[in-house]
Design an enzyme around this catalytic site. Structure first.
Site, PDB file in Angstrom:
ATOM      1  N   LEU A 115       0.801  -1.293  -0.041  1.00 17.21           N
ATOM      2  CA  LEU A 115      -0.035   0.131  -0.079  1.00 17.21           C
ATOM      3  C   LEU A 115       1.142   1.359  -0.004  1.00 17.21           C
ATOM      4  O   LEU A 115       2.094   1.289   0.463  1.00 17.21           O
ATOM      5  CB  LEU A 115      -0.760   0.044   1.336  1.00 17.21           C
ATOM      6  CG  LEU A 115      -2.192  -0.705   1.155  1.00 17.21           C
ATOM      7  CD1 LEU A 115      -2.744  -0.662   2.694  1.00 17.21           C
ATOM      8  CD2 LEU A 115      -3.049  -0.159   0.064  1.00 17.21           C
ATOM      9  N   ASP A 116       0.265   2.252  -0.640  1.00 15.88           N
ATOM     10  CA  ASP A 116       1.237   3.457  -0.610  1.00 15.88           C
ATOM     11  C   ASP A 116       1.336   4.156   0.724  1.00 15.88           C
ATOM     12  O   ASP A 116       0.501   3.862   1.666  1.00 15.88           O
ATOM     13  CB  ASP A 116       0.402   4.646  -1.621  1.00 15.88           C
ATOM     14  CG  ASP A 116       0.355   4.180  -3.154  1.00 15.88           C
ATOM     15  OD1 ASP A 116       1.123   3.231  -3.391  1.00 15.88           O
ATOM     16  OD2 ASP A 116      -0.428   4.952  -3.788  1.00 15.88           O
ATOM     17  N   LYS A 117       2.442   4.951   0.996  1.00 23.02           N
ATOM     18  CA  LYS A 117       2.672   5.330   2.472  1.00 23.02           C
ATOM     19  C   LYS A 117       1.499   6.296   2.876  1.00 23.02           C
ATOM     20  O   LYS A 117       1.242   6.196   4.044  1.00 23.02           O
ATOM     21  CB  LYS A 117       4.087   6.382   2.244  1.00 23.02           C
ATOM     22  CG  LYS A 117       4.150   6.821   3.791  1.00 23.02           C
ATOM     23  CD  LYS A 117       5.507   7.578   3.505  1.00 23.02           C
ATOM     24  CE  LYS A 117       6.012   8.025   4.921  1.00 23.02           C
ATOM     25  NZ  LYS A 117       7.341   9.030   4.906  1.00 23.02           N
ATOM     26  N   ALA A 119      -1.740   5.474   1.905  1.00 21.72           N
ATOM     27  CA  ALA A 119      -2.916   4.903   2.031  1.00 21.72           C
ATOM     28  C   ALA A 119      -3.053   4.171   3.518  1.00 21.72           C
ATOM     29  O   ALA A 119      -1.877   3.828   4.231  1.00 21.72           O
ATOM     30  CB  ALA A 119      -2.949   4.029   0.807  1.00 21.72           C
ATOM     31  N   HIS A 197       0.823   2.782  -7.209  1.00 20.12           N
ATOM     32  CA  HIS A 197       0.027   3.947  -7.594  1.00 20.12           C
ATOM     33  C   HIS A 197      -1.129   3.621  -8.705  1.00 20.12           C
ATOM     34  O   HIS A 197      -1.717   4.653  -9.291  1.00 20.12           O
ATOM     35  CB  HIS A 197       0.670   5.165  -7.992  1.00 20.12           C
ATOM     36  CG  HIS A 197       1.699   5.819  -7.072  1.00 20.12           C
ATOM     37  ND1 HIS A 197       1.548   5.720  -5.542  1.00 20.12           N
ATOM     38  CD2 HIS A 197       2.957   6.377  -7.209  1.00 20.12           C
ATOM     39  CE1 HIS A 197       2.415   6.455  -5.116  1.00 20.12           C
ATOM     40  NE2 HIS A 197       3.292   6.594  -5.959  1.00 20.12           N
TER      41      HIS A 197
END
Length: 250
Positions: A115-117, A119, A197
């Protein structure tokens, strides 16, 4: 009624051996943990590592984490915003591994689908490398479900665009699903690949910016909403079996 006695099986495996294989800890360290009451079998503190147990029939916990007979660790983590979906970071940023007890970092669980930072939501961690590979492979159809909020409400055109392959330049997505919530200001998104992303880029392709992103599910595994951000728990047997089934490992 709470259990008051612990049962063991003559044809099972030694408890200290099972725990050592699962955690990567030495038997002497396991003995110390047992003396501290940090190992339980069916809810009862276990003090003798020589006894034999059946991990399929009994619930064996080490600091609250279920011990599986196959030696694998399966954990669910509610990743907060700002935490990296990684096992380590050379720059010293907080990672998902930092949120686990030290004893379980030794089992070296890997992150299944990052997961993105910025998110939040469900992270699955396991040292079952084959399961990790299969769940992140699109051909096994382990859909990922996310809830997003947007700067501009999504509409029917976006729904149709998400349902078709979308050319993002360096790759083309598989058809996904977009379900509008709150008049399009929020939405549920289902995708298969989970590229870097990807969801943000898909909405950017449609002229919209993702403001918040939360992962709710990976295949059949749903985020336990009783967990607070940063909390974790071991998976139940039914959850593990469901993941193995969708990965064609059952």
């Amino acid at each position: 009624m709470e259990a008051t006695e612990m049962t063991f099986t003559a044809d099972g495996r030694r408890l200290d051996v099972l725990l050592s294989e699962q955690s990567g800890l030495t038997r002497s360290r396991i003995a110390s943990l047992m003396e501290e009451g940090r190992v339980t079998v069916d809810g009862i503190a276990a003090r003798d590592g020589k006894v034999k147990v059946d991990s399929d029939a009994q619930t064996i916990l080490l600091d609250g984490v279920r011990v599986e007979g196959d030696g694998f660790v399966y954990l669910m983590l509610y990743k907060p915003v700002g935490v990296l979906s990684a096992t380590e970071d050379k720059k010293g940023a907080t990672t998902a591994m930092d949120l686990l007890p030290e004893e379980y970092r030794k089992a070296a669980p890997g992150v299944v689908g990052r997961l993105d930072k910025d998110a939040e939501g469900l992270l699955l961690l396991t040292n079952n490398g084959e399961l990790n590979h299969r769940l992140t492979s699109p051909k096994h159809h382990a859909d990922k479900l996310y809830r997003v909020t947007l700067d501009i409400p999504a509409n029917g055109e976006d729904v149709r665009a998400f349902a078709e392959p979308m050319d993002l330049g360096d790759f083309t997505t598989q058809p996904g699903k977009l379900e509008l919530l709150e008049d399009g200001k929020a939405a549920l998104v289902t995708i298969h690949e989970g590229k870097f992303h990807q969801i943000k880029r898909m909405f950017a392709h449609q002229g919209k910016t993702v403001q918040t992103l939360k992962r709710l599910a990976i295949g059949p595994l749903k985020l336990d909403e009783t967990l607070s951000e940063g909390d974790w728990r071991s998976l139940e047997k039914a959850e593990i079996q469901a993941l193995l089934t969708v990965a064609d490992m059952m």
